[in-house]
Write an enzyme that holds these catalytic residues in place. Structure first.
Site, mmCIF file in Angstrom:
data_model
loop_
_atom_site.group_PDB
_atom_site.id
_atom_site.type_symbol
_atom_site.label_atom_id
_atom_site.label_comp_id
_atom_site.label_asym_id
_atom_site.label_seq_id
_atom_site.Cartn_x
_atom_site.Cartn_y
_atom_site.Cartn_z
ATOM 1 N N THR A 48 -10.941 -17.301 14.883
ATOM 2 C CA THR A 48 -10.496 -16.219 14.653
ATOM 3 C C THR A 48 -9.526 -15.593 15.873
ATOM 4 O O THR A 48 -10.064 -16.164 17.040
ATOM 5 C CB THR A 48 -11.653 -15.048 14.583
ATOM 6 O OG1 THR A 48 -10.899 -13.704 14.372
ATOM 7 C CG2 THR A 48 -12.659 -14.971 15.589
ATOM 8 N N GLU A 49 -8.489 -14.941 15.884
ATOM 9 C CA GLU A 49 -7.449 -15.173 16.822
ATOM 10 C C GLU A 49 -8.003 -14.082 17.813
ATOM 11 O O GLU A 49 -7.325 -14.098 18.970
ATOM 12 C CB GLU A 49 -5.962 -14.717 16.479
ATOM 13 C CG GLU A 49 -5.864 -13.536 15.612
ATOM 14 C CD GLU A 49 -5.866 -13.574 14.264
ATOM 15 O OE1 GLU A 49 -5.064 -12.768 13.326
ATOM 16 O OE2 GLU A 49 -6.743 -14.554 13.567
ATOM 17 N N ASN A 50 -8.718 -13.167 17.673
ATOM 18 C CA ASN A 50 -9.547 -12.307 18.659
ATOM 19 C C ASN A 50 -10.302 -12.872 19.532
ATOM 20 O O ASN A 50 -10.739 -12.470 20.689
ATOM 21 C CB ASN A 50 -10.014 -11.087 18.260
ATOM 22 C CG ASN A 50 -11.084 -11.294 17.371
ATOM 23 O OD1 ASN A 50 -11.274 -12.139 16.507
ATOM 24 N ND2 ASN A 50 -12.227 -10.477 17.311
#
Length: 219
Positions: A48-50
Site C-alpha cells: 500500500t502506497e502509504n
C-alpha cells in the site's frame, strides 16, 4: 447481471492474472476483492502506497487497529513479516519498478491505453493519490471495472476526462470479457458466456479487435 455478481466475476478473473510471489498494489473498491479469489497456492505480497509491504485483509468489525490503514483510509491487517516505512520509501519502491502488478478501477480507458480514474471536472476530489505513479511504475497495469456507467461506455476511442497517465494500461477486465491493449488497438480475448460479441461491441465506443482464438471467460 446484478452489480454484486458483476463485481465477483471481475474479481475472480483478475485473480487469475496474478502469480505466486508477486508484489501487488490494489486500488480502492473493487480491486480489494481480488485476494478473496486467488487460486490455491498463489500467495501475494500486497503493498500500500502509504507505507506497508505485507498488507493483510480487512479486519473483522470491532477488531480494527487505528494504526493500520491503507492509502484510502480503510482498516487493514498486517501479515506476519510485514514491514512499515515512510510513504517516500513506498513510492521509491513503486517508481523503481518493484511492483509486479497494480489493479485499479477506471472512469474511462481508451484504445491507446490512456487512463482517466481520478476526477470529474467540477466535482470535489481528494486528489490523484498514487495512481499516476503506480500505472507508470508497475510492471503490469490491470483495470478491474464495470463495462459501462449508467449505460454509457467507459472503454472509449479517446478519454474525455483528465488523464491519470497515457498509454500505460495492459489489460481491461470487465463483467463482459477480457481485453488486451495492443499497438493495434483493444483485442477482445475472452468473452463472458452471457454476452455475444455484438453486445460487447455495442457497449464499447472503441472498435474492438476480435481475437482469432476468442475464448469463454476464464472464471
Amino acid at each position: 447481471m446484478e452489480k454484486n455478481e458483476m463485481r465477483e466475476v471481475i474479481a475472480k478473473r483478475v485473480a487469475k492474472e496474478l502469480h505466486n510471489g508477486d508484489v501487488v498494489n490494489l486500488g480502492i473498491g473493487l480491486p480489494t476483492m481480488v485476494p478473496n479469489y486467488l487460486p490455491q497456492g498463489v500467495e501475494l505480497t500486497l503493498q500500500t502506497e502509504n507505507g506497508m509491504m505485507g498488507m493483510g485483509p480487512t479486519p473483522e468489525a470491532g477488531k480494527e487497529d487505528p494504526n493500520l490503514i491503507n492509502s484510502g483510509g480503510g482498516f487493514i491487517t498486517a501479515q506476519p513479516g510485514a514491514v512499515s516505512f515512510s510513504s517516500a520509501d513506498s513510492f521509491a519502491i513503486i517508481r523503481g519498478g518493484h511492483v509486479d502488478a497494480t489493479v485499479l478501477g477506471a472512469m474511462q480507458v481508451d484504445e491507446n491505453g490512456d487512463l482517466a480514474n481520478w476526477m470529474i471536472p467540477g466535482k470535489l476530489t481528494p486528489g490523484m493519490g498514487g495512481a499516476m505513479d503506480l500505472i507508470v511504475g508497475a510492471k503490469k497495469v490491470i483495470l478491474a471495472m464495470e463495462h459501462t456507467a449508467k449505460g454509457n461506455p467507459k472503454i472509449l476511442k479517446k478519454c474525455t476526462l483528465p488523464l491519470t497517465a497515457k498509454g500505460q494500461v495492459n489489460l481491461i477486465i470487465t463483467e463482459m470479457g477480457v481485453m488486451e491493449v495492443t499497438p493495434k488497438g483493444i483485442v477482445l480475448k475472452e468473452i463472458h458466456p452471457e454476452f455475444t460479441v455484438e453486445q460487447v461491441q455495442a457497449a464499447t465506443e472503441a472498435t474492438l479487435i476480435i481475437a482469432d482464438d476468442l475464448k469463454p471467460m476464464n472464471i
